[in-house]
Motif scaffolding. Structure first.
Motif, PDB file in Angstrom:
ATOM      1  N   HIS A 126       0.850  -1.196   0.000  1.00  0.00           N
ATOM      2  CA  HIS A 126       0.000   0.000   0.000  1.00  0.00           C
ATOM      3  C   HIS A 126       0.885   1.244   0.000  1.00  0.00           C
ATOM      4  CE1 HIS A 126      -3.271  -2.735   1.178  1.00  0.00           C
ATOM      5  NE2 HIS A 126      -2.408  -3.223   2.043  1.00  0.00           N
ATOM      6  N   GLN A 174      -0.902  -3.395  -3.991  1.00  0.00           N
ATOM      7  CA  GLN A 174      -2.343  -3.590  -4.102  1.00  0.00           C
ATOM      8  C   GLN A 174      -3.134  -2.288  -4.036  1.00  0.00           C
ATOM      9  OE1 GLN A 174      -3.608  -6.415  -1.144  1.00  0.00           O
ATOM     10  NE2 GLN A 174      -2.371  -8.072  -1.980  1.00  0.00           N
ATOM     11  N   THR A 175      -2.628  -1.311  -3.281  1.00  0.00           N
ATOM     12  CA  THR A 175      -3.362  -0.058  -3.086  1.00  0.00           C
ATOM     13  C   THR A 175      -2.450   1.120  -3.364  1.00  0.00           C
ATOM     14  OG1 THR A 175      -4.714  -1.068  -1.344  1.00  0.00           O
ATOM     15  CG2 THR A 175      -4.697   1.330  -1.459  1.00  0.00           C
ATOM     16  N   ARG A 184      -2.788   5.313  -3.223  1.00  0.00           N
ATOM     17  CA  ARG A 184      -3.613   6.475  -2.869  1.00  0.00           C
ATOM     18  C   ARG A 184      -2.793   7.740  -3.097  1.00  0.00           C
ATOM     19  NH1 ARG A 184      -7.828   5.184   0.918  1.00  0.00           N
ATOM     20  NH2 ARG A 184      -7.893   2.946   1.316  1.00  0.00           N
ATOM     21  N   ARG A 228      -5.213  -3.347  -6.892  1.00  0.00           N
ATOM     22  CA  ARG A 228      -6.623  -3.658  -6.652  1.00  0.00           C
ATOM     23  C   ARG A 228      -7.428  -2.426  -6.221  1.00  0.00           C
ATOM     24  NH1 ARG A 228      -8.017  -8.870  -6.280  1.00  0.00           N
ATOM     25  NH2 ARG A 228      -9.776  -8.362  -4.916  1.00  0.00           N
ATOM     26  N   GLU A 229      -6.746  -1.406  -5.718  1.00  0.00           N
ATOM     27  CA  GLU A 229      -7.450  -0.203  -5.257  1.00  0.00           C
ATOM     28  C   GLU A 229      -6.674   1.036  -5.681  1.00  0.00           C
ATOM     29  OE1 GLU A 229      -8.854   1.975  -1.065  1.00  0.00           O
ATOM     30  OE2 GLU A 229      -8.312  -0.153  -1.088  1.00  0.00           O
ATOM     31  N   THR A 259     -11.464  -1.400  -6.759  1.00  0.00           N
ATOM     32  CA  THR A 259     -11.945  -0.175  -6.116  1.00  0.00           C
ATOM     33  C   THR A 259     -11.348   1.030  -6.815  1.00  0.00           C
ATOM     34  OG1 THR A 259     -12.185  -1.236  -3.952  1.00  0.00           O
ATOM     35  CG2 THR A 259     -12.008   1.155  -3.970  1.00  0.00           C
TER      36      THR A 259
END
Length: 429
Positions: free
Chosen positions: A93, A123-124, A126, A163-164, A192
């Motif tokens: 992340h 996976q993420t 932001r 995935r996000e 997502t």
């Protein structure tokens, strides 16, 4: 005799050296970087166990700003980049900022993540705008440079495990086609998508097509602060009656214009929608507008058969009769209802307590359908686990007494504005 002696002399394994114990300890330390860092230095065995959780979540906003003389356009690397890339395979992340301390600069992302192929387990991702710097510098508008979006698209193309994806900007931007294309075509496992601060219109049909492709692949979609103008009138997917985003399970949306409400209506046509939030994280960006009657109509007409979680924003308080209509229209009893600062009253209360047959939800259902047990909906009171009535002035003591008595599965009841308050303990009494 010799065999027994050798077995007796074998050193016993201390419980704290068991990998299972390491895993249990690390599960309580996620985010506690100082403690995880100390655990890594205990021994080689502890290093192997605690290094992955130490590097699993990386917040690049904590990394020092770029040195003044470092120019990412000349491929000069950030001093933290070698350390980051050494542990890139452990990172799952990443959080980052669009901007560094200088609001007009490119930021530190490209120099830190200049070899995305190393992030094989990411996976993420932001990325958000540094709103605090915008306020500090009294900047009314921040332009994110075109080449920054290009760097972002280039990075995303090389992390297919993602995935996000969360992109939050405090200003509305026309997102380049390359970004939407990358999301639509290069992230096969994406589930997502959060995109706040994007502007979409019909001037570029290709951009609109990639936008639809990107949203069609995800199960959770957040289009808060998403301005939407004049979609292409002849786009067959937009004009079709088929679900626009067939995989959608969770939706967070907020809009005011007719086109934005039309997009909201198309999202509601997804048969598998289970989670719906009408809310915004950017209330200062919106002038007051009376949209709750229109939003209520769209939700009621959608006849949501699988919805289990509903959150209606208190910035535009829904009226008592509007909440009641929405509750009566649902084909399944809710597990969570959040209507803080609304006009929740006796009409909404009665809607929580009564069930109904499918005939009442769907006028097209036949008498034989409505008599089947599987199409008779239980009352929401029978299944609710979370009920948020914070600052609802019309909630009475009689209602609270009946909640304790007749809501058997309720775990959390929110009534006050204090962030740490809930009445769960009162429910147990």
């Amino acid at each position: 005799m010799t065999e027994n002696t050798s077995q007796t002399n074998q050193p016993s394994l201390h419980p704290l050296d068991l990998p299972e114990i390491h895993s249990l300890i690390s599960s309580f330390l996620l985010g506690d970087l100082p403690t995880l860092s100390a655990c890594v230095r205990v021994s080689k065995a502890w290093n192997a166990s605690f290094l992955p959780p130490l590097w699993s979540h990386i917040d690049l906003s904590r990394v020092l700003p770029l040195p003044e003389n470092l120019n990412p356009r000349r491929n000069e690397r950030h001093p933290f980049a070698p350390v980051l890339q050494k542990h890139a395979h452990l990172i799952r992340h990443i959080s980052a900022l669009f901007m560094s301390l200088d609001a007009g600069s490119l930021g530190h992302l490209p120099t830190l993540l200049d070899d995305p192929t190393l992030y094989i387990n990411l996976q993420t991702f932001r990325i958000s705008q540094d709103y605090s710097m915008r306020l500090k510098n009294d900047i009314s508008d921040i332009t994110i440079h075109e080449h920054y979006w290009g760097d972002l698209a280039s990075f995303l193309r090389r992390v297919p495990s993602l995935r996000e994806l969360v992109i939050r900007s405090m200003n509305s931007h026309v997102i380049p086609v390359a970004v939407w294309q990358t999301i639509a075509t290069s992230l096969p496992t994406l589930r997502t998508l959060v995109f706040n601060g994007a502007h979409m219109d019909g001037e570029d049909p290709l951009r609109f097509d990639y936008f639809l492709d990107a949203c069609s692949k995800v199960e959770s979609l957040d289009l808060d602060f998403f301005s939407f103008w004049d979609p292409p009138a002849h786009n067959p997917r937009w004009t079709s009656t088929d679900p626009l985003f067939p995989r959608l399970v969770s939706l967070n949306f907020f809009g005011r214009r007719a086109e934005e409400l039309r997009l909201f209506e198309r999202c509601l046509q997804t048969p598998g929608l289970r989670r719906l939030t009408w809310s915004t994280r950017f209330p200062t960006q919106f002038t007051p507008a009376e949209k709750t009657p229109e939003v209520t109509r769209l939700i009621v007409e959608a006849r949501l058969q699988n919805l289990e979680y509903l959150n209606l924003w208190d910035g535009l308080p829904f009226k008592d009769e509007e909440i009641a209509r929405i509750l009566d229209s649902l084909g399944r009893p809710l597990k969570e209802l959040r209507v803080s600062a609304s006009e929740f009253g006796y009409l909404s209360w009665n809607a929580l307590l009564r069930g109904h047959s499918q005939m009442e939800v769907d006028p097209t259902a036949t008498e034989s359908d409505s008599s089947r047990p599987d199409v008779v909906r239980l009352a929401h009171a029978a299944t609710l686990r979370t009920l948020d009535l914070t600052l609802c002035p019309d909630v009475t003591d009689d209602m609270l007494a009946q909640i304790k008595r007749d809501f058997p599965r309720l775990e959390q009841l929110l009534l006050r504005e204090e962030p740490d308050y809930d009445s769960s303990e009162e429910l147990e009494e």
